[in-house]
Design a protein around this motif. Structure first.
Motif, PDB file in Angstrom:
ATOM      1  N   VAL A  44       0.839  -1.200   0.000  1.00 48.51           N
ATOM      2  CA  VAL A  44       0.000   0.000   0.000  1.00 48.51           C
ATOM      3  C   VAL A  44       0.875   1.252   0.000  1.00 48.51           C
ATOM      4  O   VAL A  44       0.590   2.236  -0.702  1.00 48.51           O
ATOM      5  CB  VAL A  44      -0.963  -0.007   1.198  1.00 48.51           C
ATOM      6  CG1 VAL A  44      -1.607   1.364   1.386  1.00 48.51           C
ATOM      7  CG2 VAL A  44      -2.048  -1.066   1.009  1.00 48.51           C
ATOM      8  N   LEU A  47       2.074   1.796  -3.448  1.00 52.40           N
ATOM      9  CA  LEU A  47       1.004   2.360  -4.265  1.00 52.40           C
ATOM     10  C   LEU A  47       0.863   3.860  -4.011  1.00 52.40           C
ATOM     11  O   LEU A  47       0.713   4.660  -4.944  1.00 52.40           O
ATOM     12  CB  LEU A  47      -0.312   1.645  -3.984  1.00 52.40           C
ATOM     13  CG  LEU A  47      -1.558   2.191  -4.680  1.00 52.40           C
ATOM     14  CD1 LEU A  47      -1.402   2.168  -6.192  1.00 52.40           C
ATOM     15  CD2 LEU A  47      -2.802   1.408  -4.262  1.00 52.40           C
ATOM     16  N   THR A  51       1.499   6.883  -6.678  1.00 50.52           N
ATOM     17  CA  THR A  51       0.424   7.848  -6.882  1.00 50.52           C
ATOM     18  C   THR A  51       0.964   9.279  -6.803  1.00 50.52           C
ATOM     19  O   THR A  51       0.600  10.146  -7.616  1.00 50.52           O
ATOM     20  CB  THR A  51      -0.690   7.640  -5.839  1.00 50.52           C
ATOM     21  OG1 THR A  51      -1.223   6.321  -5.964  1.00 50.52           O
ATOM     22  CG2 THR A  51      -1.814   8.655  -6.013  1.00 50.52           C
ATOM     23  N   ILE A 206       1.021   1.593 -10.870  1.00 51.73           N
ATOM     24  CA  ILE A 206      -0.170   1.790 -10.039  1.00 51.73           C
ATOM     25  C   ILE A 206      -1.196   0.704 -10.318  1.00 51.73           C
ATOM     26  O   ILE A 206      -1.732   0.084  -9.394  1.00 51.73           O
ATOM     27  CB  ILE A 206      -0.767   3.193 -10.296  1.00 51.73           C
ATOM     28  CG1 ILE A 206       0.153   4.269  -9.716  1.00 51.73           C
ATOM     29  CG2 ILE A 206      -2.175   3.307  -9.709  1.00 51.73           C
ATOM     30  CD1 ILE A 206      -0.220   5.679 -10.121  1.00 51.73           C
ATOM     31  N   ASP A 207      -1.478   0.455 -11.586  1.00 54.19           N
ATOM     32  CA  ASP A 207      -2.472  -0.562 -11.953  1.00 54.19           C
ATOM     33  C   ASP A 207      -2.061  -1.943 -11.446  1.00 54.19           C
ATOM     34  O   ASP A 207      -2.899  -2.710 -10.941  1.00 54.19           O
ATOM     35  CB  ASP A 207      -2.650  -0.596 -13.472  1.00 54.19           C
ATOM     36  CG  ASP A 207      -3.258   0.688 -14.026  1.00 54.19           C
ATOM     37  OD1 ASP A 207      -3.864   1.434 -13.237  1.00 54.19           O
ATOM     38  OD2 ASP A 207      -3.112   0.936 -15.237  1.00 54.19           O
ATOM     39  N   ILE A 210      -2.503  -2.089  -7.571  1.00 55.26           N
ATOM     40  CA  ILE A 210      -3.918  -2.177  -7.188  1.00 55.26           C
ATOM     41  C   ILE A 210      -4.427  -3.602  -7.390  1.00 55.26           C
ATOM     42  O   ILE A 210      -5.107  -4.169  -6.524  1.00 55.26           O
ATOM     43  CB  ILE A 210      -4.762  -1.171  -7.997  1.00 55.26           C
ATOM     44  CG1 ILE A 210      -4.471   0.261  -7.543  1.00 55.26           C
ATOM     45  CG2 ILE A 210      -6.256  -1.474  -7.858  1.00 55.26           C
ATOM     46  CD1 ILE A 210      -5.161   1.327  -8.362  1.00 55.26           C
ATOM     47  N   GLU A 211      -4.081  -4.195  -8.524  1.00 51.86           N
ATOM     48  CA  GLU A 211      -4.498  -5.571  -8.797  1.00 51.86           C
ATOM     49  C   GLU A 211      -3.926  -6.538  -7.756  1.00 51.86           C
ATOM     50  O   GLU A 211      -4.622  -7.435  -7.271  1.00 51.86           O
ATOM     51  CB  GLU A 211      -4.048  -5.976 -10.196  1.00 51.86           C
ATOM     52  CG  GLU A 211      -4.489  -7.376 -10.597  1.00 51.86           C
ATOM     53  CD  GLU A 211      -4.040  -7.749 -11.990  1.00 51.86           C
ATOM     54  OE1 GLU A 211      -4.380  -8.855 -12.446  1.00 51.86           O
ATOM     55  OE2 GLU A 211      -3.327  -6.942 -12.629  1.00 51.86           O
TER      56      GLU A 211
END
Length: 229
Positions: A44, A47, A51, A206-207, A210-211
């Motif tokens: 996290v 991520l 971001t 990022i993608d 998240i996955e």
């Protein structure tokens, strides 16, 4: 538990307390308030870091677009990439935007406190390496500090009439050498193309994260978050 379908119809709204500066967010699904559970983990944090990087690159894109709008004083000749304009009112703004763009772009490749990730030159496609190296060099030698390349420097000169014998006719001049802008011309890659390419790399990270969080944390530990199977 199955992962939720994409895209989701959750709407987000936020506002800032103008006294404290604290930002508040709330979410709705079909006009009903959603629960919010803050996630905490190493992934996290990664991520969150990417971001911030992607947001910095969006800001750089905006500043480069504004430079493109304002930039009217060359360089326009063949092999000309640098610009110093007599229009100081306009180009002081251009220079400020250019320095901000270089600084924020370079920050994406630098480990920052509170940001556990950074992009690497190896992630940039080889066709962008030349303009990337030039951009980072300008960040080091112009935007962040004056470096060994002496992109900006001052020469101090004593000037006097050729046959003068008196110091009363001497004057000292400070010769400032500082470009307003570096604007690569075709066939080089443009700065905007470099930034767009770099944003794509950050967004791909990022993608992927998240996955990974959804599959390896949320889908496995859904009861911990109060989700109903």
């Amino acid at each position: 538990m199955k992962l939720p379908p994409k895209p989701r119809a959750i709407e987000s709204k936020h506002f800032m307390d103008k006294v404290t500066g604290k930002t508040y967010r709330f979410y709705t699904y079909k006009r009903r308030r959603c629960r919010r559970v803050e996630l905490k983990s190493r992934i996290v944090d990664q991520l969150a870091g990417y971001t911030l990087i992607e947001k910095d690159l969006r800001s750089v894109s905006i500043w480069l677009e504004e430079i493109e709008r304002l930039h009217t004083d060359g360089p326009k000749g063949k092999d000309e990439s640098y610009c110093a304009s007599p229009d100081r009112e306009k180009y002081n703004i251009v220079k400020g935007l250019f320095v901000a763009a270089l600084t924020f772009y370079g920050k994406c490749f630098t480990k920052c406190e509170g940001r556990p990730v950074k992009l690497e030159r190896a992630q940039i496609d080889i066709e962008f390496h030349e303009i990337f190296d030039r951009c980072i060099g300008l960040r080091h030698n112009f935007a962040a500090h004056s470096g060994s390349e002496k992109i900006e420097h001052v020469e101090v000169a004593l000037v006097f009439p050729e046959k003068s014998k008196s110091t009363s006719q001497c004057e000292i001049f400070r010769e400032l050498h500082q470009p307003d802008l570096y604007w690569p011309l075709p066939p080089d890659k443009t700065l905007m193309e470099l930034v767009t390419h770099t944003r794509e790399k950050a967004q791909a990270k990022i993608d992927k994260l998240i996955e990974k969080i959804m599959k390896e944390d949320v889908a496995v530990n859904y009861r911990k978050y109060g989700l109903v199977p």
